[in-house]
Design an enzyme around this catalytic site. Structure first.
Site, short mmCIF file in Angstrom:
data_model
loop_
_atom_site.label_atom_id
_atom_site.label_comp_id
_atom_site.label_asym_id
_atom_site.label_seq_id
_atom_site.Cartn_x
_atom_site.Cartn_y
_atom_site.Cartn_z
N HIS A 6 3.76 3.28 1.55
CA HIS A 6 2.62 2.76 2.30
C HIS A 6 3.05 1.94 3.51
O HIS A 6 4.11 1.29 3.49
CB HIS A 6 1.75 1.90 1.37
CG HIS A 6 1.41 2.60 0.10
ND1 HIS A 6 2.13 2.39 -1.07
CD2 HIS A 6 0.45 3.51 -0.20
CE1 HIS A 6 1.61 3.15 -2.03
NE2 HIS A 6 0.60 3.83 -1.53
N ASP A 8 6.24 -0.47 1.57
CA ASP A 8 7.04 -0.09 0.41
C ASP A 8 7.50 1.36 0.60
O ASP A 8 7.58 1.85 1.73
CB ASP A 8 6.25 -0.28 -0.90
CG ASP A 8 4.96 0.53 -0.95
OD1 ASP A 8 4.82 1.50 -0.17
OD2 ASP A 8 4.09 0.21 -1.78
N SER A 33 -3.90 6.20 -3.14
CA SER A 33 -3.58 4.78 -2.89
C SER A 33 -3.82 4.34 -1.45
O SER A 33 -3.97 3.14 -1.20
CB SER A 33 -2.12 4.51 -3.26
OG SER A 33 -1.25 5.37 -2.55
#
Length: 342
Positions: free
Chosen positions: A326, A323, A36
């Site tokens: 990240h 979050d 991600s």
């Protein structure tokens, strides 16, 4: 950090906060593989919880547009291609609006929640690294149809390839789910499995024509907001066991990349240490203009602590993390500046 500067003196005129291209640019495109951190939206149409093509993700990106980037704004691939003077943003390969020019200058094949352990993307319904490589092969065929074989081969050879994976292997597959990996492997043997996966991936990428490959290490995962909340107790301290696992992986990964570099002709393989620069940002966050480094600006109510709620912190520029996993755009920008400066 000095070694980083020495290694890349052939590519950049100086090792400063901003990347500097040489007078005769060698890097014509950038491609990203992994998880991600470098997924620019490939997970958008997958049946997976690891996607973020909805607000408040992207609230500070291009007028508040959620694109599938795991942050409030730009991510490291965007910043790298911009700093290298290639283009403003790196798109996802699976973006339905992809243009020929995007193909010529680089795309991301990465998939949020993927990893070096083949089990990791299966558990998360993400794209395995093997599928990411298959998409890269498809990309090569597609580009040959647009610009011809000779130019395609030149693009593939001259390009920069960034690989960022491994955090999900440790955080999710090994430490959180436990079964079956933790019952079959101790942390030493599991990190060997991860590094073997990384090594095989780099060799496969090399065999497909890539030569200049940057492999990012594992960050201090025990200090991520998600891991602090799960295993850091009421004070939400960093989880030392997780950080030690990341350091063990990094030591082995760095040695493996060095070995591969000696055995793959004409390769320019570099291991990039992100553990120490990010840990410095976390521990000394106030020095970099952050007020909060334990919690994310937006922590959702799902098991992965991704942001799936409408409310966020009042000012995300005061937060290092967006979050549970990240960084904010500001966090990523400062992290890259720390990596690429003296």
């Amino acid at each position: 950090m000095l070694l980083w500067c020495v290694v890349f003196i052939m590519f950049f005129s100086a090792c400063e906060a901003k990347l500097q291209l040489p007078k005769d640019p060698n890097i014509t495109a950038v491609f990203a593989f992994g998880d991600s951190i470098v997924d620019q939206g490939n997970n958008n149409n997958l049946t997976t919880h690891a996607k973020c093509n909805f607000l408040p993700y992207g609230k500070d990106f291009m007028g508040g547009k959620p694109t599938g980037r795991f942050s409030n704004g730009k991510t490291p691939p965007d910043m790298l291609v911009e700093d290298l003077g290639i283009k403003a943003l790196m798109p996802a390969y699976l973006d339905p609006n992809l243009k020929v020019e995007d193909l010529k200058t680089g795309v991301s094949f990465a998939s949020g929640a993927s990893g070096y352990d083949p089990l990791t993307p299966i558990l998360a319904s993400a794209l395995p690294l093997s599928i990411q490589l298959a998409f890269f092969q498809q990309y090569i065929w597609k580009l040959k149809g647009f610009v011809g074989e000779e130019e395609t081969n030149n693009i593939v050879k001259r390009s920069l390839y960034i690989v960022a994976a491994g955090s999900d292997d440790l955080c999710n597959t090994y430490f959180m789910l436990k079964i079956p990996r933790k019952t079959l492997y101790n942390i030493d043997s599991y990190t060997n499995l991860m590094v073997d996966g990384a090594s095989n991936f780099v060799k496969d990428l090399y065999n497909m024509g890539a030569r200049r490959i940057w492999v990012f290490g594992i960050p201090p995962i025990g200090c991520l907001p998600s891991q602090r909340m799960r295993s850091g107790g009421p004070p939400r301290v960093c989880v030392d066991e997780y950080n030690q696992a990341a350091l063990m992986t990094n030591t082995k990964l760095a040695a493996k990349i060095d070995s591969l570099s000696e055995n793959l002709p004409e390769s320019e393989l570099v291991y990039i240490n992100i553990y120490d620069p990010l840990l410095d940002l976390i521990v000394n966050h106030d020095k970099y203009g952050f007020e909060e480094a334990k919690s994310g600006c937006c922590l959702g109510n799902n098991e992965f602590l991704l942001c799936n709620i409408s409310g966020t912190c009042e000012n995300d520029t005061k937060y290092l993390f967006w979050d549970g996993y990240h960084l904010t755009e500001k966090g990523y920008r400062i992290l890259l500046d720390q990596i690429f400066k003296n």
